[in-house]
Write a protein that holds these residues in place. Structure first.
Motif, PDB file in Angstrom:
ATOM      1  N   ILE A   1       0.835  -1.207   0.000  1.00  0.00           N
ATOM      2  CA  ILE A   1       0.000   0.000   0.000  1.00  0.00           C
ATOM      3  C   ILE A   1       0.869   1.257   0.000  1.00  0.00           C
ATOM      4  O   ILE A   1       0.593   2.227  -0.714  1.00  0.00           O
ATOM      5  CB  ILE A   1      -0.950  -0.026   1.207  1.00  0.00           C
ATOM      6  CG1 ILE A   1      -1.935  -1.192   1.079  1.00  0.00           C
ATOM      7  CG2 ILE A   1      -1.706   1.291   1.335  1.00  0.00           C
ATOM      8  CD1 ILE A   1      -2.803  -1.406   2.285  1.00  0.00           C
ATOM      9  N   ILE A   2       1.964   1.229   0.774  1.00  0.00           N
ATOM     10  CA  ILE A   2       2.880   2.378   0.807  1.00  0.00           C
ATOM     11  C   ILE A   2       3.544   2.566  -0.558  1.00  0.00           C
ATOM     12  O   ILE A   2       3.719   3.700  -1.032  1.00  0.00           O
ATOM     13  CB  ILE A   2       3.929   2.188   1.916  1.00  0.00           C
ATOM     14  CG1 ILE A   2       3.236   2.199   3.284  1.00  0.00           C
ATOM     15  CG2 ILE A   2       4.993   3.270   1.852  1.00  0.00           C
ATOM     16  CD1 ILE A   2       4.146   1.877   4.436  1.00  0.00           C
ATOM     17  N   GLU A   3       3.924   1.458  -1.224  1.00  0.00           N
ATOM     18  CA  GLU A   3       4.514   1.546  -2.563  1.00  0.00           C
ATOM     19  C   GLU A   3       3.543   2.191  -3.544  1.00  0.00           C
ATOM     20  O   GLU A   3       3.923   3.044  -4.355  1.00  0.00           O
ATOM     21  CB  GLU A   3       4.891   0.148  -3.059  1.00  0.00           C
ATOM     22  CG  GLU A   3       6.069  -0.474  -2.327  1.00  0.00           C
ATOM     23  CD  GLU A   3       6.307  -1.911  -2.759  1.00  0.00           C
ATOM     24  OE1 GLU A   3       5.485  -2.445  -3.524  1.00  0.00           O
ATOM     25  OE2 GLU A   3       7.320  -2.502  -2.330  1.00  0.00           O
ATOM     26  N   ILE A   4       2.267   1.781  -3.486  1.00  0.00           N
ATOM     27  CA  ILE A   4       1.255   2.337  -4.388  1.00  0.00           C
ATOM     28  C   ILE A   4       1.032   3.821  -4.105  1.00  0.00           C
ATOM     29  O   ILE A   4       0.909   4.636  -5.031  1.00  0.00           O
ATOM     30  CB  ILE A   4      -0.060   1.551  -4.265  1.00  0.00           C
ATOM     31  CG1 ILE A   4       0.138   0.109  -4.748  1.00  0.00           C
ATOM     32  CG2 ILE A   4      -1.183   2.213  -5.047  1.00  0.00           C
ATOM     33  CD1 ILE A   4      -1.049  -0.802  -4.501  1.00  0.00           C
ATOM     34  N   ILE A   5       1.003   4.186  -2.824  1.00  0.00           N
ATOM     35  CA  ILE A   5       0.830   5.605  -2.453  1.00  0.00           C
ATOM     36  C   ILE A   5       2.007   6.427  -2.979  1.00  0.00           C
ATOM     37  O   ILE A   5       1.836   7.531  -3.520  1.00  0.00           O
ATOM     38  CB  ILE A   5       0.693   5.745  -0.927  1.00  0.00           C
ATOM     39  CG1 ILE A   5      -0.636   5.126  -0.450  1.00  0.00           C
ATOM     40  CG2 ILE A   5       0.766   7.206  -0.507  1.00  0.00           C
ATOM     41  CD1 ILE A   5      -0.787   5.073   1.046  1.00  0.00           C
ATOM     42  N   GLU A   6       3.225   5.886  -2.844  1.00  0.00           N
ATOM     43  CA  GLU A   6       4.407   6.592  -3.349  1.00  0.00           C
ATOM     44  C   GLU A   6       4.338   6.759  -4.866  1.00  0.00           C
ATOM     45  O   GLU A   6       4.651   7.825  -5.404  1.00  0.00           O
ATOM     46  CB  GLU A   6       5.668   5.816  -2.966  1.00  0.00           C
ATOM     47  CG  GLU A   6       6.950   6.498  -3.433  1.00  0.00           C
ATOM     48  CD  GLU A   6       8.167   5.604  -3.302  1.00  0.00           C
ATOM     49  OE1 GLU A   6       9.286   6.128  -3.331  1.00  0.00           O
ATOM     50  OE2 GLU A   6       7.986   4.375  -3.185  1.00  0.00           O
ATOM     51  N   TYR A   7       3.885   5.721  -5.555  1.00  0.00           N
ATOM     52  CA  TYR A   7       3.770   5.772  -7.020  1.00  0.00           C
ATOM     53  C   TYR A   7       2.734   6.820  -7.435  1.00  0.00           C
ATOM     54  O   TYR A   7       2.991   7.622  -8.344  1.00  0.00           O
ATOM     55  CB  TYR A   7       3.370   4.391  -7.536  1.00  0.00           C
ATOM     56  CG  TYR A   7       3.062   4.351  -9.009  1.00  0.00           C
ATOM     57  CD1 TYR A   7       4.088   4.366  -9.955  1.00  0.00           C
ATOM     58  CD2 TYR A   7       1.745   4.298  -9.459  1.00  0.00           C
ATOM     59  CE1 TYR A   7       3.801   4.332 -11.312  1.00  0.00           C
ATOM     60  CE2 TYR A   7       1.449   4.265 -10.813  1.00  0.00           C
ATOM     61  CZ  TYR A   7       2.479   4.286 -11.741  1.00  0.00           C
ATOM     62  OH  TYR A   7       2.185   4.258 -13.076  1.00  0.00           O
ATOM     63  N   ILE A   8       1.588   6.822  -6.776  1.00  0.00           N
ATOM     64  CA  ILE A   8       0.543   7.800  -7.106  1.00  0.00           C
ATOM     65  C   ILE A   8       1.012   9.222  -6.807  1.00  0.00           C
ATOM     66  O   ILE A   8       0.786  10.152  -7.585  1.00  0.00           O
ATOM     67  CB  ILE A   8      -0.752   7.469  -6.337  1.00  0.00           C
ATOM     68  CG1 ILE A   8      -1.324   6.125  -6.811  1.00  0.00           C
ATOM     69  CG2 ILE A   8      -1.790   8.569  -6.490  1.00  0.00           C
ATOM     70  CD1 ILE A   8      -2.486   5.624  -5.976  1.00  0.00           C
ATOM     71  N   PHE A   9       1.691   9.403  -5.667  1.00  0.00           N
ATOM     72  CA  PHE A   9       2.156  10.739  -5.281  1.00  0.00           C
ATOM     73  C   PHE A   9       3.179  11.265  -6.286  1.00  0.00           C
ATOM     74  O   PHE A   9       3.156  12.441  -6.664  1.00  0.00           O
ATOM     75  CB  PHE A   9       2.760  10.685  -3.879  1.00  0.00           C
ATOM     76  CG  PHE A   9       3.342  11.999  -3.420  1.00  0.00           C
ATOM     77  CD1 PHE A   9       2.519  13.008  -2.945  1.00  0.00           C
ATOM     78  CD2 PHE A   9       4.709  12.243  -3.498  1.00  0.00           C
ATOM     79  CE1 PHE A   9       3.036  14.227  -2.534  1.00  0.00           C
ATOM     80  CE2 PHE A   9       5.238  13.457  -3.091  1.00  0.00           C
ATOM     81  CZ  PHE A   9       4.399  14.453  -2.612  1.00  0.00           C
TER      82      PHE A   9
END
Length: 505
Positions: A460-468
């Motif tokens: 989830i943190i990886e996906i948030i970083e990618y979206i950000f």
């Protein structure tokens, strides 16, 4: 020159302008860099399945893996949605547990004579029946009928005797407890007497509570089942009487078993034992624990001013007392609180109509969390099983007649024998519990993510970083490209030339 003008424009817009200015100074990544970032994320993320879409050279395999990933994502979204919907319905479960103990607290028991007043006093002052009906309406809501016996006499009395204290009259001329009315008292093999009872007013006039809650440390406890409180009452029908037109037509003792922390409540809860009977009452202790809102209906923040322990009956009394004091400027002596005591005139003209108003408007309600008096978060009850036998037997009748120096007919018509015992030395706990806690919800959601997508909190943190990161690049794109595409004032030729050179760079 244009960059300087843009900087000036951003500087004029405050904090938002400063943010735009800071972003405008950052380099815009090339399409190749953005594509490489997307590719690196797909092959390195812990979200299962994405790398199979990117690395496979076969288009058919790419399509198959894309369908698998999208299907897994759809399933996990549906599962998480259903779990969240279930959680926010605030489900509960009820557990029942039986606890065995060496000693168990004995409840409080309040006794009243079904014939409420002394015959001699009533003969001289028959209006007392109607007056007590008016006064006790605060405990037992009832209709005051204008055509009932003694109505006109009572109204005349109210007008002439405003300082009359009905509380003192009933205390002196109602049922009393002494050696002549309590012939035998035995608790757990030890003798007891009228001094072990506390006086309390109820709708039945003078009543007396055994094991009352005034001295918390001195509450009686029992350590053997099958033994408890044994009492022999003499209701003395010649000395005590009542008005049959008000539906008081029985002779005997009415009693209620309740927690020592609570006030007695007879309405719908009283047990009665007629004369000439031996009542054997077997009780069990049941503790009930309710969850607070939204899982349950209790409110742990409600505290009572008069009673140390919250109960719905005590809360209703305080609620009625507040409304009556506000409306009438006085307090009925049967309700808790410190205020000016209402006289009989106020009882009839103000208190009684106010009680009707409270009932009609629903000003003092109970049950749900948003009512005036929600259910307590924890309460103790004593469900009872009662059986009767004729008392006394023929042989015992002769013995008691000789011992009390009374006729056998008197013994049959006036004596009441009551025994109250525990069936077992245990108590039952009925506890309302949250069906799904926050930790269980997180574990369930995490399990669904792991099962269908192989995802975790790191994912989830990886996906948030990618979206950000992509959002950050989009902001740069809008800041650097859109202002250049916006038509502005006509610039000189040399400015246009410089601009072309900048674009070429």
């Amino acid at each position: 020159m244009e960059q300087t003008e843009k900087t000036k424009v951003y500087a004029e817009k405050g904090l938002l302008g400063k943010i735009k200015l800071w972003l405008s100074k950052k380099p815009l990544p090339s399409p190749t860099d953005r594509k490489k970032f997307d590719h690196d994320f797909a092959i390195s993320t812990s979200f299962h399945g994405l790398h199979n879409i990117v690395r496979n050279r076969s288009k058919i395999r790419k399509v198959i893996w894309l369908v698998v990933v999208l299907g897994s994502v759809s399933l996990v979204v549906w599962q998480i949605y259903s779990r969240l919907v279930n959680y926010f319905t605030w489900p509960t479960t009820t557990s029942v547990e039986v606890q065995y103990v060496e000693k168990i607290e004995f409840p409080a028991v309040t006794f009243c004579n079904l014939n409420r007043f002394q015959t001699e006093a009533v003969a001289k002052f028959g209006v007392i029946f109607f007056l007590w009906n008016i006064v006790s309406k605060v405990l037992h809501l009832q209709e005051i009928r204008a055509n009932s016996t003694g109505f006109k006499e009572a109204i005349d009395f109210l007008a002439s005797q405003q300082n009359f204290s009905i509380a003192e009259f009933v205390r002196k001329n109602g049922f009393y407890l002494n050696n002549s009315t309590l012939l035998k008292c035995d608790f757990f093999g030890k003798p007891c007497g009228s001094q072990d009872f506390a006086h309390v007013f109820t709708e039945y006039g003078n009543c007396f509570t055994f094991n009352h809650g005034e001295n918390i440390e001195a509450r009686e406890k029992v350590s053997v089942s099958g033994r408890g409180l044994s009492l022999l009452f003499n209701v003395n029908q010649e000395e005590f009487t009542d008005d049959p037109t008000l539906d008081f037509v029985d002779a005997g003792i009415i009693f209620v078993i309740h927690s020592p922390k609570k006030v007695p409540q007879f309405d719908g809860l009283g047990l009665s034992s007629p004369v000439g009977m031996h009542a054997r009452v077997t009780i069990r202790q049941v503790k009930t624990v309710h969850q607070e809102y939204p899982w349950g209906e209790c409110n742990p923040n409600i505290k009572l001013q008069t009673f140390s322990t919250y109960s719905t009956s005590g809360c209703l009394k305080e609620c009625q007392a507040r409304h009556i004091e506000k409306q009438c400027g006085c307090l009925p002596f049967l309700l808790p609180g410190k205020g000016i005591e209402c006289d009989l005139q106020k009882f009839y003209n103000c208190v009684s109509p106010t009680l009707d108003h409270i009932e009609v408007k629903g000003l003092c309600t109970m049950g749900t969390h948003n009512s005036s008096c929600p259910v307590p978060c924890e309460e103790t009850e004593y469900p009872a099983t009662i059986s009767y036998s004729t008392f006394p037997s023929r042989k015992a009748l002769k013995h008691l007649s000789k011992k009390l120096n009374q006729s056998q007919k008197y013994i049959r018509e006036n004596l009441v024998n009551i025994e109250i015992n525990y069936s077992d030395l245990n108590y039952k706990i009925t506890q309302q519990q949250k069906a799904v806690s926050v930790s269980e919800l997180l574990a369930d959601v995490g399990g669904q993510l792991g099962l269908f997508c192989g995802a975790s909190m790191i994912t989830i943190i990886e996906i948030i970083e990618y979206i950000f990161t992509n959002f950050y690049w989009i902001c740069l794109l809008f800041l650097l490209k859109i202002p250049e595409m916006t038509p502005g004032p006509h610039l000189p030729q040399n400015h246009l030339g410089n601009k072309n050179n900048i674009e070429e760079c």
